[in-house]
Design an enzyme around this catalytic site. Sequence first.
Site, PDB file in Angstrom:
ATOM      1  N   ASP A 181       0.870  -1.171   0.000  1.00  0.00           N
ATOM      2  CA  ASP A 181       0.000   0.000   0.000  1.00  0.00           C
ATOM      3  C   ASP A 181       0.912   1.228   0.000  1.00  0.00           C
ATOM      4  O   ASP A 181       1.420   1.626   1.031  1.00  0.00           O
ATOM      5  CB  ASP A 181      -0.887  -0.029   1.250  1.00  0.00           C
ATOM      6  CG  ASP A 181      -1.741   1.216   1.429  1.00  0.00           C
ATOM      7  OD1 ASP A 181      -1.845   2.016   0.491  1.00  0.00           O
ATOM      8  OD2 ASP A 181      -2.273   1.399   2.533  1.00  0.00           O
ATOM      9  N   GLU A 213      -0.154  10.764   0.543  1.00  0.00           N
ATOM     10  CA  GLU A 213      -1.541  10.300   0.642  1.00  0.00           C
ATOM     11  C   GLU A 213      -1.866   9.864   2.056  1.00  0.00           C
ATOM     12  O   GLU A 213      -2.973  10.113   2.557  1.00  0.00           O
ATOM     13  CB  GLU A 213      -1.771   9.150  -0.340  1.00  0.00           C
ATOM     14  CG  GLU A 213      -3.228   8.699  -0.472  1.00  0.00           C
ATOM     15  CD  GLU A 213      -3.614   7.562   0.466  1.00  0.00           C
ATOM     16  OE1 GLU A 213      -4.787   7.169   0.457  1.00  0.00           O
ATOM     17  OE2 GLU A 213      -2.733   7.077   1.225  1.00  0.00           O
ATOM     18  N   GLU A 214      -0.901   9.225   2.712  1.00  0.00           N
ATOM     19  CA  GLU A 214      -1.165   8.652   4.026  1.00  0.00           C
ATOM     20  C   GLU A 214      -1.366   9.709   5.108  1.00  0.00           C
ATOM     21  O   GLU A 214      -1.826   9.390   6.201  1.00  0.00           O
ATOM     22  CB  GLU A 214      -0.007   7.716   4.430  1.00  0.00           C
ATOM     23  CG  GLU A 214       0.167   6.486   3.541  1.00  0.00           C
ATOM     24  CD  GLU A 214      -0.940   5.458   3.715  1.00  0.00           C
ATOM     25  OE1 GLU A 214      -1.864   5.693   4.529  1.00  0.00           O
ATOM     26  OE2 GLU A 214      -0.885   4.414   3.034  1.00  0.00           O
ATOM     27  N   ASP A 236      -5.619   2.261  -5.939  1.00  0.00           N
ATOM     28  CA  ASP A 236      -5.142   2.031  -4.578  1.00  0.00           C
ATOM     29  C   ASP A 236      -5.360   0.562  -4.243  1.00  0.00           C
ATOM     30  O   ASP A 236      -5.639  -0.254  -5.125  1.00  0.00           O
ATOM     31  CB  ASP A 236      -5.872   2.957  -3.597  1.00  0.00           C
ATOM     32  CG  ASP A 236      -5.005   3.356  -2.409  1.00  0.00           C
ATOM     33  OD1 ASP A 236      -4.357   2.466  -1.813  1.00  0.00           O
ATOM     34  OD2 ASP A 236      -4.970   4.549  -2.064  1.00  0.00           O
TER      35      ASP A 236
END
Length: 370
Positions: A181, A213-214, A236
């Site tokens: 991920d 993104e995280e 994703d």
Amino acid sequence: MDAAEVLARLAGIAGPPGHEAPVAAAVEELWRPLATEVRRDALGNVIAVVRGEGLPLPEGGRASVMWAAHMDEIALLVAAIEDEGFLRVDAAGGADPRNLLAQEVTVHTAGGPLAGVVGTKPPHLTSAEEARQVPRLRDLFVDVGLPPEEVRRRVRVGDPITVRQSPARLQGQRMTGKSLDNRVGVTVLTLALEELARRRHAVDVYAVATVQEEVGLRGATTSAYGLHPTLAIAVDVTFGDQPGIPDGKTVEVGKGAAVAQGANVHPRVLEALREAARAEGIATQPEPIPGASGTDAWAIQIAREGIPTGLVSVPLRHMHSPAEVVDLDDVREAARLLAAMAARLDAEAVTRLVGPGWQEVRPGAAGAAQ
């Protein structure tokens, strides 16, 4: 390209939020032979431009589709340095303390990487009540094996920390590693660019490896604003089937890419993805997401005046752990889907996607046929 080799290369690189440059360099190298232009923007997103044959828009300019997949990974950072030289940590993204105990880590300092291990109080010295509780981040520490004065000289508060875990093949088409991920998504974009190079397409394609993104979908927000594509597809991972998760919350691993449906997805984009899958025999699975998807699609959808957006995901087990698992066939099918949809976008299809009347699609109509 071989999906396993690309994914292993990307997943083997450390790239915590705000420090994605080493991953970006590898992505640039992979994408440069496949694109008209490859560049990085001010925030660090990698953008590959592939020109199509040209499809004029009524308001001017050329029709384009943006593919976005984030390249950062969940991580830790140094929150404090204790007198004894141990490092206290905080989370950069959704780090789970349950998965961090006894892990080998790398502390990324200005002078270079330091190997370390995550520790906590030994079980022999914990109370019965403590033994029944999941350790909190504040209960963990990193030991880099140096004298306290040396630690304070080489490490600074705020230095990022990543888990040390090499990607590995399991049985069949399964692969495991940290940061799948979302290096899986970047691998999908890489394979899709390769597939697109073998096909005619009218629209321009922007492949974007996004940053941060995280910690807030930041790279997707800025790149979507800057590129202003006609439509977009975010790529994703999603929750793969595994014990402990209700069936309605997961997608089967090894049965194809998941195509999302819900408020985050434009109904005509969903329809175009499903039409491409049906036409070319690409394995897909439905994924209902009634509200926020928590992916780059959530930020892209509301960039500028709004961008018609879709979401394609690869089922993944053990998310946000150092031992995430995916099926490489799902990765390949997701890549085929992106390329097939882009190749099918002609003037009529683009008009249906962004022209007047798309709101007239009846609720559920786009998802009626699987």
